[in-house]
Enzyme design. Structure first.
Site, short mmCIF file in Angstrom:
data_model
loop_
_atom_site.label_atom_id
_atom_site.label_comp_id
_atom_site.label_asym_id
_atom_site.label_seq_id
_atom_site.Cartn_x
_atom_site.Cartn_y
_atom_site.Cartn_z
CG ASP A 4 -4.04 38.33 -13.65
OD1 ASP A 4 -3.24 39.05 -13.05
OD2 ASP A 4 -4.55 37.31 -13.14
CG ASN B 12 -13.35 30.67 -8.04
OD1 ASN B 12 -12.13 30.77 -8.08
ND2 ASN B 12 -14.17 31.42 -8.76
CG HIS C 245 -9.59 32.38 -9.74
ND1 HIS C 245 -10.57 33.03 -9.02
CD2 HIS C 245 -8.43 33.04 -9.46
CE1 HIS C 245 -10.02 34.03 -8.34
NE2 HIS C 245 -8.73 34.05 -8.59
CD GLU D 19 -13.13 33.81 -11.89
OE1 GLU D 19 -13.18 32.87 -11.08
OE2 GLU D 19 -12.95 34.99 -11.55
#
EC number: 3.5.99.6
Length: 236
Positions: free
Chosen positions: A62, A128, A130, A135
């Site tokens: 990314d 979380n 990810h 996400e």
């Protein structure tokens, strides 16, 4: 999933590099790489080794939208300073944060991945759940795309910027579908703040609410943890 637990992140990083070396000895030519604080000990082990990476190709997960490659918070800058400037690779691919059009850039990057099938993909995991910037709610079949960052991810990354207002709101991220096509996956997680996400990834249901749980569907995943990140697992 094959879970390995170490006393600290230095030992864990060295083990991850050992698996990469084994893969290279068995013909691996393409590494999928990650950024952030988690893989730093692995990169240090790579840099301190006598292993030659000049025939290797890397593909990063990314990049922030809007950051130039020479911005010290860009992931291209991170990779150059932590690895590529010290251990040259044959080719290194990172999404272009300054690309003029998202559709053009994601199409380009999906072709890069298709043309260079990833032998070993390195991942971290967010609090979380990810992976990359996929996400909660991300589809499991997605390819590279432009994604908005959740507030929790913005908060977690704010420590790297002068202020929260400077944190980019979008990123280009390899999709979960692309990640799952990798032949082998190494997921690293360190620290107590990752323990809940690690437990959900390994012991919870496969659900879009925990993107990393998609890795349960893959046939060759090694989860490399320190004791703190493994602290909430039922089976250790």
């Amino acid at each position: 999933m094959d879970v390995k637990i170490f006393d600290n992140d230095t030992e864990a990083g060295k083990y991850a590099f050992d698996l990469i070396k084994q893969g290279m000895d068995n013909g691996a030519k393409v590494l999928g790489l990650a950024t952030g604080s988690t893989p730093v000990t692995m990169y240090k082990a790579m840099v301190n080794s006598d292993v030659d990476f000049s025939n290797m190709t890397s593909i990063n997960l990314d990049e922030y939208v809007g950051l130039a490659p020479d911005n010290d918070q860009s992931y291209r800058y991170f990779m150059q300073s932590n690895l590529f400037d010290k251990k040259p690779f044959k080719e290194t691919f990172v999404p272009n944060g300054l690309a003029k059009g998202p559709e053009e850039e994601t199409t380009r990057y999906n072709k890069v991945i298709a043309d260079h099938p990833i032998n070993i993909q390195v991942l971290g995991i967010g609090r979380n759940g990810h992976i990359g910037f996929n996400e909660p709610g991300s589809p499991f079949d997605a390819e590279t795309r432009k994604v908005p960052l959740t507030q929790s991810t913005i908060d977690a990354n704010a420590r790297f910027f002068a202020s929260e207002d400077d944190v980019p709101r979008y990123a280009y991220s390899m999709g979960i579908g692309s990640i799952l096509k990798s032949k082998k996956i190494l997921l690293l997680a360190f620290g107590e703040n990752k323990a809940d996400a690690v437990k959900k990834m390994i012991e919870g249901p496969v659900t879009n609410d925990v993107p990393a749980s998609a890795l349960q569907k893959h046939s060759d995943v090694v989860v490399i943890l320190d004791k703190a990140a493994a602290s909430k697992l039922s089976k250790k």
